[in-house]
Design a protein around this motif. Sequence first.
Motif, PDB file in Angstrom:
ATOM      1  N   GLY A  37       0.817  -1.217   0.000  1.00 19.63           N
ATOM      2  CA  GLY A  37       0.000   0.000   0.000  1.00 19.63           C
ATOM      3  C   GLY A  37       0.841   1.253   0.000  1.00 19.63           C
ATOM      4  N   GLY A  39       1.492   3.438  -2.348  1.00 19.92           N
ATOM      5  CA  GLY A  39       1.011   4.591  -3.106  1.00 19.92           C
ATOM      6  C   GLY A  39       2.099   5.232  -3.937  1.00 19.92           C
ATOM      7  N   TYR A  41       4.370   6.738  -6.973  1.00 16.59           N
ATOM      8  CA  TYR A  41       4.134   7.462  -8.224  1.00 16.59           C
ATOM      9  C   TYR A  41       5.500   7.855  -8.807  1.00 16.59           C
ATOM     10  CZ  TYR A  41       5.156  11.887  -5.837  1.00 16.59           C
ATOM     11  OH  TYR A  41       5.765  12.904  -5.147  1.00 16.59           O
ATOM     12  N   THR A  51       7.068  -1.914  -6.469  1.00 11.29           N
ATOM     13  CA  THR A  51       6.529  -2.349  -5.174  1.00 11.29           C
ATOM     14  C   THR A  51       7.348  -3.490  -4.600  1.00 11.29           C
ATOM     15  OG1 THR A  51       4.284  -1.651  -5.761  1.00 11.29           O
ATOM     16  CG2 THR A  51       4.506  -3.269  -3.992  1.00 11.29           C
ATOM     17  N   CYS A 119      -6.658   0.734  -2.275  1.00  9.26           N
ATOM     18  CA  CYS A 119      -5.201   0.870  -2.251  1.00  9.26           C
ATOM     19  C   CYS A 119      -4.802   2.344  -2.399  1.00  9.26           C
ATOM     20  CB  CYS A 119      -4.603   0.056  -3.394  1.00  9.26           C
ATOM     21  SG  CYS A 119      -2.816   0.016  -3.400  1.00  9.26           S
ATOM     22  N   PRO A 120      -3.871   2.848  -1.580  1.00  8.66           N
ATOM     23  CA  PRO A 120      -3.430   4.241  -1.701  1.00  8.66           C
ATOM     24  C   PRO A 120      -2.835   4.518  -3.085  1.00  8.66           C
ATOM     25  CG  PRO A 120      -2.678   3.281   0.368  1.00  8.66           C
ATOM     26  CD  PRO A 120      -3.225   2.147  -0.453  1.00  8.66           C
ATOM     27  N   LYS A 121      -2.995   5.762  -3.526  1.00  9.51           N
ATOM     28  CA  LYS A 121      -2.470   6.176  -4.828  1.00  9.51           C
ATOM     29  C   LYS A 121      -1.697   7.488  -4.682  1.00  9.51           C
ATOM     30  CE  LYS A 121      -4.887   2.901  -6.956  1.00  9.51           C
ATOM     31  NZ  LYS A 121      -4.238   1.707  -7.555  1.00  9.51           N
ATOM     32  N   ASP A 122      -0.600   7.609  -5.441  1.00  7.88           N
ATOM     33  CA  ASP A 122       0.127   8.865  -5.604  1.00  7.88           C
ATOM     34  C   ASP A 122       0.509   9.510  -4.267  1.00  7.88           C
ATOM     35  OD1 ASP A 122      -0.190   8.542  -8.355  1.00  7.88           O
ATOM     36  OD2 ASP A 122      -2.114   9.587  -8.320  1.00  7.88           O
ATOM     37  N   ILE A 123       1.138   8.740  -3.401  1.00 11.28           N
ATOM     38  CA  ILE A 123       1.542   9.252  -2.083  1.00 11.28           C
ATOM     39  C   ILE A 123       3.059   9.400  -1.971  1.00 11.28           C
ATOM     40  CG2 ILE A 123       1.454   8.870   0.411  1.00 11.28           C
ATOM     41  CD1 ILE A 123      -1.272   9.361  -0.789  1.00 11.28           C
ATOM     42  N   HIS A 151       2.853   3.846   5.191  1.00 11.80           N
ATOM     43  CA  HIS A 151       2.294   3.125   4.055  1.00 11.80           C
ATOM     44  C   HIS A 151       2.971   1.778   3.859  1.00 11.80           C
ATOM     45  CE1 HIS A 151       0.312   6.922   3.087  1.00 11.80           C
ATOM     46  NE2 HIS A 151      -0.450   6.231   2.269  1.00 11.80           N
TER      47      HIS A 151
END
Length: 283
Positions: A37, A39, A41, A51, A119-123, A151
Amino acid sequence: MILYKYVRFDDAIRILEEQTLAFSHLEDFNDPFECTGLGLYGLDVPLSVATNAFRSRFSRKYIILCLTRTALNPLMWSHYGDSYKGVVIGIDTKKAGFENIGQYIIPVQKGEIRYLRTCPKDINKANIDNLVSVGDSNLLNWEINEELLKHALLYKMQEWAYEEEVRIVKNISPANIGYHYSSSRKEFEIDGQIWNRIQLPTRPIYSIKIPKEAFVDVTLGLASYKELKRLQENETQDFNSIKINKLEKLFDLVRCLKMSAYRIDRNDDMWSLERKNINSIVY
């Protein structure tokens, strides 16, 4: 803060006898989505590749102890308490030293798991500098990299929310001991703490001794308590001597450590579990 560890009966005896708790690498946990998770980018490679690179580095550089907020969780008893044949050990996290932010990159007061539906995105930016910084105490710490640490190590899927998990995370990279370290047992020191790396048949664990005062109570599962009652009510009969010896050993340790003792019972009116004190039996 009092948190709990669900364990098998034999493991409870070992923990109390040695007064130790064991940390593990996250890749050995039972959730295949651990540390996914992030995130990420700014990718120049597929998300799965990035990942996996971060996940592998986080797993090898950090070890984790998982505790929970309650001793009364039916699913936890089934999944981690050996189907009610095990024991729950109550831990005073302050007395155990788990609130020390100088010794743990994520101490217990910051280690509550967040459970997410998506799921977290762009963090967190995915680049080589962020990847290399994982495990470097000078580059990655809570004050500077809180989002990446949370995260990576404290975010899980909503389906795991029943666990009510709280984690303590230790950075072991200064010890230069790899996951596949050849010795079966290795003692090392980090931040003034003495750790033991123990090679199990399938994975390594890392044990640390904590003050005996940190062990506050034990709770027997339904099946474990039934064995105790059978022993009490039929002392003259020839029951399984191994089970008798284990029960006696456990309660010897409870007395020695001056712990409270409980048993799990059903509350059929509320359709829930409850704890009942059995100190009179133990003492």
